[in-house]
Motif scaffolding. Structure first.
Motif, PDB file in Angstrom:
ATOM      1  N   SER A  34       0.846  -1.194   0.000  1.00 24.66           N
ATOM      2  CA  SER A  34       0.000   0.000   0.000  1.00 24.66           C
ATOM      3  C   SER A  34       0.881   1.243   0.000  1.00 24.66           C
ATOM      4  O   SER A  34       2.108   1.161   0.128  1.00 24.66           O
ATOM      5  CB  SER A  34      -0.903   0.001   1.241  1.00 24.66           C
ATOM      6  N   ASN A  36       0.756   3.400   2.368  1.00 21.55           N
ATOM      7  CA  ASN A  36       0.787   3.858   3.760  1.00 21.55           C
ATOM      8  C   ASN A  36       2.216   3.799   4.301  1.00 21.55           C
ATOM      9  O   ASN A  36       2.718   2.721   4.631  1.00 21.55           O
ATOM     10  CB  ASN A  36      -0.147   2.976   4.606  1.00 21.55           C
ATOM     11  N   LEU A  43      -0.752  -3.941   4.324  1.00 21.69           N
ATOM     12  CA  LEU A  43      -2.102  -3.867   3.786  1.00 21.69           C
ATOM     13  C   LEU A  43      -3.142  -4.049   4.884  1.00 21.69           C
ATOM     14  O   LEU A  43      -2.995  -4.914   5.751  1.00 21.69           O
ATOM     15  CB  LEU A  43      -2.301  -4.941   2.726  1.00 21.69           C
ATOM     16  N   SER A  44      -4.193  -3.252   4.831  1.00 20.49           N
ATOM     17  CA  SER A  44      -5.305  -3.408   5.770  1.00 20.49           C
ATOM     18  C   SER A  44      -6.234  -4.503   5.281  1.00 20.49           C
ATOM     19  O   SER A  44      -6.147  -4.962   4.127  1.00 20.49           O
ATOM     20  CB  SER A  44      -6.082  -2.093   5.881  1.00 20.49           C
ATOM     21  N   TYR A  46      -9.270  -4.078   4.590  1.00 20.60           N
ATOM     22  CA  TYR A  46     -10.033  -3.489   3.481  1.00 20.60           C
ATOM     23  C   TYR A  46      -9.254  -3.578   2.171  1.00 20.60           C
ATOM     24  O   TYR A  46      -9.819  -3.856   1.105  1.00 20.60           O
ATOM     25  CB  TYR A  46     -10.372  -2.031   3.788  1.00 20.60           C
ATOM     26  N   ASP A  47      -7.939  -3.342   2.245  1.00 21.35           N
ATOM     27  CA  ASP A  47      -7.107  -3.382   1.040  1.00 21.35           C
ATOM     28  C   ASP A  47      -7.180  -4.715   0.325  1.00 21.35           C
ATOM     29  O   ASP A  47      -7.060  -4.777  -0.906  1.00 21.35           O
ATOM     30  CB  ASP A  47      -5.641  -3.108   1.393  1.00 21.35           C
ATOM     31  N   ILE A  81      -0.674  -1.332  -4.890  1.00 22.25           N
ATOM     32  CA  ILE A  81      -2.060  -1.628  -5.260  1.00 22.25           C
ATOM     33  C   ILE A  81      -2.835  -0.342  -5.535  1.00 22.25           C
ATOM     34  O   ILE A  81      -2.503   0.732  -5.032  1.00 22.25           O
ATOM     35  CB  ILE A  81      -2.782  -2.427  -4.155  1.00 22.25           C
ATOM     36  N   ASP A  82      -3.869  -0.465  -6.341  1.00 22.63           N
ATOM     37  CA  ASP A  82      -4.852   0.611  -6.512  1.00 22.63           C
ATOM     38  C   ASP A  82      -5.858   0.456  -5.372  1.00 22.63           C
ATOM     39  O   ASP A  82      -6.684  -0.449  -5.396  1.00 22.63           O
ATOM     40  CB  ASP A  82      -5.539   0.485  -7.869  1.00 22.63           C
ATOM     41  N   ALA A  83      -5.782   1.329  -4.380  1.00 25.35           N
ATOM     42  CA  ALA A  83      -6.595   1.202  -3.171  1.00 25.35           C
ATOM     43  C   ALA A  83      -8.076   1.452  -3.426  1.00 25.35           C
ATOM     44  O   ALA A  83      -8.902   1.220  -2.533  1.00 25.35           O
ATOM     45  CB  ALA A  83      -6.090   2.167  -2.100  1.00 25.35           C
ATOM     46  N   HIS A  84      -8.436   1.911  -4.618  1.00 27.75           N
ATOM     47  CA  HIS A  84      -9.843   2.193  -4.932  1.00 27.75           C
ATOM     48  C   HIS A  84     -10.556   1.001  -5.561  1.00 27.75           C
ATOM     49  O   HIS A  84     -11.763   1.073  -5.815  1.00 27.75           O
ATOM     50  CB  HIS A  84      -9.938   3.398  -5.875  1.00 27.75           C
ATOM     51  N   TYR A  86     -11.557  -3.137  -5.539  1.00 22.69           N
ATOM     52  CA  TYR A  86     -11.610  -4.404  -4.813  1.00 22.69           C
ATOM     53  C   TYR A  86     -10.732  -5.439  -5.512  1.00 22.69           C
ATOM     54  O   TYR A  86     -10.571  -5.412  -6.731  1.00 22.69           O
ATOM     55  CB  TYR A  86     -13.048  -4.953  -4.770  1.00 22.69           C
TER      56      TYR A  86
END
Length: 211
Positions: A34, A36, A43-44, A46-47, A81-84, A86
């Motif tokens: 990510s 972050n 990665l979270s 959600y990620d 990753i593209d965090a937007h 899924y």
């Protein structure tokens, strides 16, 4: 850009996840990261979620939208990753399926020596940070560190050489009994992006596939 990857490891990192696997089209290692910086790219949940709310697990085959390569000198496998978007699960696989496209790696040593770490001045000479190896006499030990926190360690034989006290970040093995032993195992072993204060990069057993 998409990467289609058979996930081999979802290990612990900064109370989040380090997720990596083998690209099913190229046989290459891919580590998803990510943006972050506080969690060093961890990665979270959600990620790594699918649209239905489930999160990926080892041996899922996933399609992940990535912004592009984000390599470090000793982590050339990284992709941002593209965090937007899924993640999309496109199948499941077995370890045998993965080994058919990426056999277990055979090196003289795991990251250049038999120690559980690499000195900082040597890290850039390694050139990779993920490896899949077959080992024997694999043993888990549960210890307490100087801060009173539990730690899980692994010892094993690889390519005729003994390795001991390697840190385990596979959460499925945090609570197995001390002294648990397997005759053989496949291991994913990784290197972190940053050293600890003594300028050493510790080797992590990120996922364990007992045999």
């Amino acid at each position: 850009m998409k990467r289609e990857v058979a996930i081999l490891t979802k290990s612990s990192k900064y109370k989040r996840y380090c997720v990596a696997g083998i690209d099913i089209n190229t046989g290459e290692w891919v580590r998803f990261v990510s943006g972050n910086e506080q969690t060093h790219g961890a990665l979270s949940a959600y990620d790594i979620s699918y649209a239905d709310g489930r999160i990926c697990k080892p041996l899922d085959v996933v399609s992940v939208e990535v912004v592009g390569a984000a390599p470090l000198a000793h982590q050339p496998e990284n992709y941002l990753i593209d965090a937007h978007e899924y993640w999309r699960k496109i199948g499941e696989c077995t370890l045998s399926d993965v080994l058919a496209i990426h056999p277990a790696e055979v090196q003289p040593y795991i990251y250049g020596n038999t120690d559980p770490y690499i000195a900082g001045e040597e890290i850039d000479s390694i050139g990779y940070s993920l490896t899949l190896v077959h080992v024997s006499s694999f043993t888990i030990s549960q210890t307490i560190n100087i801060n009173g926190q539990p730690k899980t360690k692994a010892s094993f034989t690889y390519n005729g050489k003994w390795y001991s006290n390697m840190s385990v970040t596979d959460p499925d093995f945090y609570s197995v009994p001390n002294g648990t032993r397997f005759a053989n195992a496949y291991l994913v072993i990784s290197l972190p992006d940053t050293p600890i204060p003594d300028n050493c990069y510790y080797k992590f057993v990120a996922l364990i596939y007992p045999q």
